[in-house]
Scaffold this active site. Structure first.
Site: not given
Ligand code: LLP
Length: 432
Positions: A289-292, A328, A332, A359-360, A387
């Site tokens: 499940e890659p996102g980033r 971000r 963070y 305004c922060e 993100y």
């Molecule tokens: N699978 C599940 C169940 C998740 O909760 C997430 C991310 C992913 C996969 C994907 O993770 P990744 O490959 O993108 O790391 N907003 C934060 C990141 C929050 C991630 C939440 N879950 C940021 O900007 O760093």
């Protein structure tokens, strides 16, 4: 050259973010020129970079039963989803809204897994009707509700348990998810009992096992630890005659924002597969499940310098992008690289805090950056494909940015700039 630029240039086969004759370019398109044409703040993505990032995972998994499920929370813009759907990707969703986006972009429900700790009954029903590939269930309460909803629909819900393996991913506490102290998943020690229960519920069909230990992970070891914990469970669960067809090891692979050097996707996947083979689980289907790591380095946020405010203790470079566009840094304390779109030799670099109009005091994009800039110049915030837009808000009644996708010669406007009147839709004045 910033580490992000250096790394982008080193990615084999990936279209480059590069500086050519002073102009910062993405896939050969000058960012300053795109900003002049489309206005700012402007997200710009490279379609080629997204495809290349997906291909790296797919290559590493070739020859095995597998499904890469893009965690679309990282960037859920329709054209991004379309790009991945066309390249054979599945999706990881966490809401009915995300499911609707997958379908609108031409993605397939039967290649979509449904994660999330708080699925509602109506969301379960919609996902069952659409025919999602699997539910990643996070609690015993959710198992029972899913069973009930599935029976009411006369179907059996494909089910996987998200197990919390209790390993430390070594990342920011807000994005670390695989510890006992996190809200996510079924505790490792309770998982076997939960599988026993699931196997008795007539509305469920047990399919697999799942975990996700965090985000922006830059080491392989936490993944191997989590995998080992998962495989221990697989062996216990199957020992009781409950068959598990797939193992979903989640997402979380980090990217380069500053000087991180995370493993490449194929290196990570290679190590995971080798561990599975070594433990005799080679034939099992693997889900990821890659996102980033699929979108982060494929996008930048371009902004215009509005004012320069040199001061006694800090120098402020006020730009037209803010924490509502890219949250971000504020949320963070995250470092994002910042580069002038057009290099200047006529002014000296000054150490600036790059801040937005919100305004922060927390509204900053970068601190203490040495930049040679003048009012009216454009800056690019790097590694902003993940993100960024997906977390944008309308705080301070700021319309959200436009988005552009470059693809070879072509430049596609994939999201129009939001208009102020769009922000009032659905609001009502009280009758006088
Ligand atoms: N699978 C599940 C169940 C998740 O909760 C997430 C991310 C992913 C996969 C994907 O993770 P990744 O490959 O993108 O790391 N907003 C934060 C990141 C929050 C991630 C939440 N879950 C940021 O900007 O760093």
């Amino acid at each position: 050259m910033s580490p992000v630029l250096a790394r982008a240039a080193a990615l084999p086969g990936a279209p480059q973010l590069a500086r050519v004759r002073g102009e910062l370019q993405l896939e050969g398109h000058a960012l300053a020129e795109l900003a002049r044409r489309h206005g700012t703040p402007l997200y710009v993505y490279s379609r080629g970079a997204m495809r290349a990032a997906l291909a790296a995972y797919q290559r590493a998994l070739a020859g095995r039963p597998h499904l890469v499920c893009y965690a679309m929370k990282a960037n859920s813009s329709l054209a991004v989803l379309q790009t991945f759907a066309e390249a054979g990707s599945g999706f990881d969703i966490v809401s009915a809204g995300e499911l609707a986006r997958v379908l609108a972009a031409g993605g397939r429900a039967d290649r979509t897994v449904f994660s999330g700790v708080g699925k509602r009954r109506d969301e379960m029903a919609l996902a069952l009707e659409a025919g999602v590939r699997c539910f990643n269930v996070e609690s015993v309460g959710e198992l029972r509700l899913l069973d009930e909803v599935a029976r009411a629909h006369g179907v059996r819900a494909p089910t996987s348990l998200r197990v919390n393996p209790d390993v430390d991913a070594g990342t920011h506490p807000y994005i670390s998810t695989g510890l006992k102290s996190n809200k996510f998943g079924v505790a490792h020690g309770e998982a076997l009992a939960a599988y026993r229960l699931a196997a008795t519920l007539p509305g469920l069909r047990v399919e697999g096992i799942d975990c996700h230990i965090g985000s922006q992970i830059t080491q392989i070891e936490p993944y191997l630890d989590a995998l080992d914990r998962l495989l221990d469970l697989v062996e216990s669960v199957e020992g009781e005659g409950i068959e598990l067809h797939h193992i979903d090891v989640g997402g979380g692979l980090g990217i380069t924002y500053a000087d991180e050097s995370p493993p490449a996707a194929d290196e990570l996947v290679g190590r995971l597969l080798a561990r599975m083979d070594a433990r005799g689980h080679g034939g099992r289907e693997v889900l990821l499940e890659p996102g980033r790591s699929l979108v982060g380095n494929a996008g930048v946020l371009v902004t215009e310098v509005l004012y320069l405010k040199p001061g006694e203790v800090a120098n402020f470079c006020v730009v037209d992008a803010a924490m509502n566009d890219l949250t971000r840094p504020a949320l963070y304390d995250a470092y994002m690289g910042i580069e002038p779109c057009t290099a200047r030799v006529d002014v000296e670099p000054v150490r600036w805090d790059v801040v937005g109009p919100v305004c922060e005091s927390g509204d900053w994009l970068g601190r203490q950056r040495d930049l040679a800039v003048q009012v009216g110049d454009h800056l690019a915030v790097l590694s902003a494909g993940a993100y960024g837009m997906a977390m944008a808000s309308n705080y301070n009644t700021r319309p959200r940015a436009a988005e552009v996708m470059v693809d070879g010669e072509a430049v596609h406007l994939i999201r129009e700039r939001e208009q102020v009147q769009d922000l009032f839709v659905g609001e009502r004045l009280i009758p006088r």
